[in-house]
Scaffold this active site. Structure first.
Site, PDB file in Angstrom:
ATOM      1  N   CYS A  26      11.271  14.272  -7.935  1.00  0.00           N
ATOM      2  CA  CYS A  26      11.140  13.061  -8.756  1.00  0.00           C
ATOM      3  C   CYS A  26       9.838  13.127  -9.533  1.00  0.00           C
ATOM      4  CB  CYS A  26      11.181  11.820  -7.869  1.00  0.00           C
ATOM      5  SG  CYS A  26      12.636  11.761  -6.794  1.00  0.00           S
ATOM      6  N   CYS A  29       6.684  10.948  -8.589  1.00  0.00           N
ATOM      7  CA  CYS A  29       6.264  10.885  -7.190  1.00  0.00           C
ATOM      8  C   CYS A  29       4.802  11.299  -7.050  1.00  0.00           C
ATOM      9  CB  CYS A  29       7.141  11.779  -6.322  1.00  0.00           C
ATOM     10  SG  CYS A  29       6.663  11.735  -4.573  1.00  0.00           S
ATOM     11  N   GLY A  73       6.991  12.894   1.236  1.00  0.00           N
ATOM     12  CA  GLY A  73       7.989  13.896   1.378  1.00  0.00           C
ATOM     13  C   GLY A  73       9.365  13.360   1.798  1.00  0.00           C
ATOM     14  N   SER A 129      15.900   5.337  -1.218  1.00  0.00           N
ATOM     15  CA  SER A 129      15.307   5.262  -2.563  1.00  0.00           C
ATOM     16  C   SER A 129      16.415   5.383  -3.610  1.00  0.00           C
ATOM     17  CB  SER A 129      14.279   6.374  -2.753  1.00  0.00           C
ATOM     18  OG  SER A 129      13.219   6.232  -1.832  1.00  0.00           O
ATOM     19  N   CYS A 271       1.016  -5.814   2.714  1.00  0.00           N
ATOM     20  CA  CYS A 271      -0.429  -5.566   2.747  1.00  0.00           C
ATOM     21  C   CYS A 271      -1.068  -5.708   1.375  1.00  0.00           C
ATOM     22  CB  CYS A 271      -0.712  -4.187   3.337  1.00  0.00           C
ATOM     23  SG  CYS A 271      -0.062  -2.795   2.381  1.00  0.00           S
ATOM     24  N   ASP A 293      -1.617   5.178   3.106  1.00  0.00           N
ATOM     25  CA  ASP A 293      -0.646   6.077   2.489  1.00  0.00           C
ATOM     26  C   ASP A 293      -1.020   6.398   1.044  1.00  0.00           C
ATOM     27  OD1 ASP A 293       1.842   7.413   1.949  1.00  0.00           O
ATOM     28  OD2 ASP A 293       2.588   5.558   1.079  1.00  0.00           O
ATOM     29  N   CYS A 347      -3.072  -4.209  -4.615  1.00  0.00           N
ATOM     30  CA  CYS A 347      -3.536  -2.987  -3.961  1.00  0.00           C
ATOM     31  C   CYS A 347      -4.770  -2.397  -4.665  1.00  0.00           C
ATOM     32  CB  CYS A 347      -2.415  -1.956  -3.951  1.00  0.00           C
ATOM     33  SG  CYS A 347      -2.851  -0.451  -3.049  1.00  0.00           S
ATOM     34  N   CYS A 366      -2.387  -6.873 -13.537  1.00  0.00           N
ATOM     35  CA  CYS A 366      -2.826  -8.267 -13.516  1.00  0.00           C
ATOM     36  C   CYS A 366      -2.032  -9.166 -14.457  1.00  0.00           C
ATOM     37  CB  CYS A 366      -4.315  -8.351 -13.847  1.00  0.00           C
ATOM     38  SG  CYS A 366      -4.943 -10.047 -14.004  1.00  0.00           S
TER      39      CYS A 366
END
Length: 443
Positions: A26, A29, A73, A129, A271, A293, A347, A366
């Protein structure tokens, strides 16, 4: 060394048993490039690391519910025997009364009846996915030869459905499918028949040379990256459909998080929207533990579980600082924002542009998020109040229908050349009259 009081009550770790290795290619990714961090690796978690991971994950928990999450992966490249060993190790180290929630994120192309029987037997939650209908999915989610993957992914989903495996769909929103929000949503709802959906934005940062880099560098983005305005419009468009037709039937992670935010819950359940982070770590195939991650890079390497206990690293000063920095590095523009309670700067990996007054650290998304949060405010407040009153949340759909009928009646009395009642300053024919025509066509 960390004291016991510094260790989080609950530790969530995304385990990557194949590292960045995947059977697909992809093009958006971000994790495929992480293979360069381990140039001589075969990208397979060995039995010793697996046992250390499971035993330490269990030992680090302060409660009796343990989440064991596999990602990549492509984790199914490990084969079924690896995951059977993981289940056996859970039983070996299980504490009295302890339960496990096993999850796996996969592209779905390698699934067969054996995999699905295993998932069903052990109550796995499987994330698949899928970026929408064939033409949207196959734009970026291709195999190593550049070929389409849609049919293989759909075959995997049908196998999960056949075996009664609990699953959800993860959509990576890029500049292509981001232009077709209703097409994506309705396809997932009506054709895939999924009831739980996650939307994540595809964001690729470019360095000064215009290259996509291994680390968090650069303040510009690739042409595949969803724009901030597009992201906001994507969420708004789908929310408007969901809040009128699908509450209680379809669960969209971002919308669920917003209900929690409006209800003042301690955590949104995502999160990215919480005030601080640092409780979601990532472990590589060789036992290296990273802060997150999205921060699998040398500056955020906490250590290796073969040398240092996982609990100690999770409660380390380095990790606590990483988590607190989310709040402490917010620019003034964010701290004074009316929707800070819902966003908290999102994030940190996406905070790479400047605020209107030039302060660095504003989230790239934003503009889109701000539009989305303000747009949903009234509807989410109504939904939240219904829940607080013990009324079924799906009743918000009736409220929306009544409000829409009132607005339609009001709009019907407006002349085409009169100012639009919405306050835009445009003539009605250039504003809501036009939008109504487009809505009727889409409907």
């Amino acid at each position: 060394m960390s004291s016991a009081t510094n260790i989080p009550q609950h530790i969530h770790v995304l385990a990557k048993p194949t590292g960045s290795r995947c059977n697909l290619a992809c093009d958006y990714c971000f994790f495929l490039k992480k293979g360069r961090l381990y140039p001589d690796s075969h990208f397979r978690m060995n039995d010793e690391v697996l046992e250390s991971y499971i035993s330490q994950l269990i030992e680090a928990q302060h409660n009796l519910n343990v989440s064991v999450a596999w990602q990549g992966g492509e984790p199914t490249l490990m084969g079924l025997d690896f995951f059977r060993k993981a289940i056996a190790l859970q039983e070996k180290y299980r504490k009295p009364g302890m339960t496990f929630e096993n999850t796996i994120q996969t592209n779905g192309t390698l699934l067969n009846d054996d995999w699905c029987e295993f998932f069903r037997e052990h109550h796995y939650l499987v994330g698949i996915s899928l970026d929408g209908p064939r033409e949207l999915h196959d734009t970026h989610r291709v195999d190593k030869a550049g070929g389409p993957t849609f049919d293989r992914v759909m075959a995997g989903i049908r196998l999960l459905q056949k075996h009664g495996v609990e699953y959800n769909v993860l959509v990576t929103v890029n500049r292509t499918n981001g232009a077709h929000p209703l097409e994506v949503y309705r396809f997932l709802r009506d054709e895939v028949k999924t009831s739980w959906i996650q939307f994540i934005p595809a964001i690729e940062r470019l360095n000064q040379n215009g290259e996509i880099t291994l680390y968090q560098q650069g303040s510009t983005v690739s042409e595949r990256t969803v724009t901030a305005e597009q992201w906001g419009h994507f969420l708004i468009t789908i929310f408007d459909e969901w809040v009128r037709k699908d509450v209680g039937k379809i669960f969209v992670q971002t919308f669920e998080a917003m209900v929690r935010a409006w209800m003042k819950f301690p955590s949104s359940g995502m999160c990215i929207f919480d005030p601080v982070c640092g409780h979601g770590l990532a472990i590589e195939h060789n036992g290296d533990l990273y802060s997150c991650d999205h921060f699998v890079e040398p500056d955020y390497l906490l250590g290796n579980i073969q040398q240092t206990p996982m609990a100690e690293m999770a409660g380390s000063k380095q990790q606590r600082t990483f988590g607190l920095n989310k709040a402490e590095t917010l620019p003034r523009y964010c701290r004074e924002c009316e929707v800070l309670f819902a966003c908290h700067g999102e994030c940190p990996r996406n905070r790479f542009i400047a605020t209107p007054d030039g302060e660095v650290g504003l989230n790239y998304l934003c503009v889109g998020y701000k539009a989305f949060f303000n747009h949903i405010d009234w509807s989410i407040e109504v939904l939240s109040q219904l829940i607080k009153q013990g009324v079924d949340a799906k009743n918000v759909m009736q409220v929306m229908q009544r409000e829409d009928a009132k607005k339609d009646a009001k709009m019907a009395q407006v002349g085409r050349n009169a100012p639009c009642p919405c306050g835009s300053g445009l003539k009605f024919k250039k504003c809501h009259a036009r939008q109504q025509s487009l809505f009727n066509i889409l409907r």
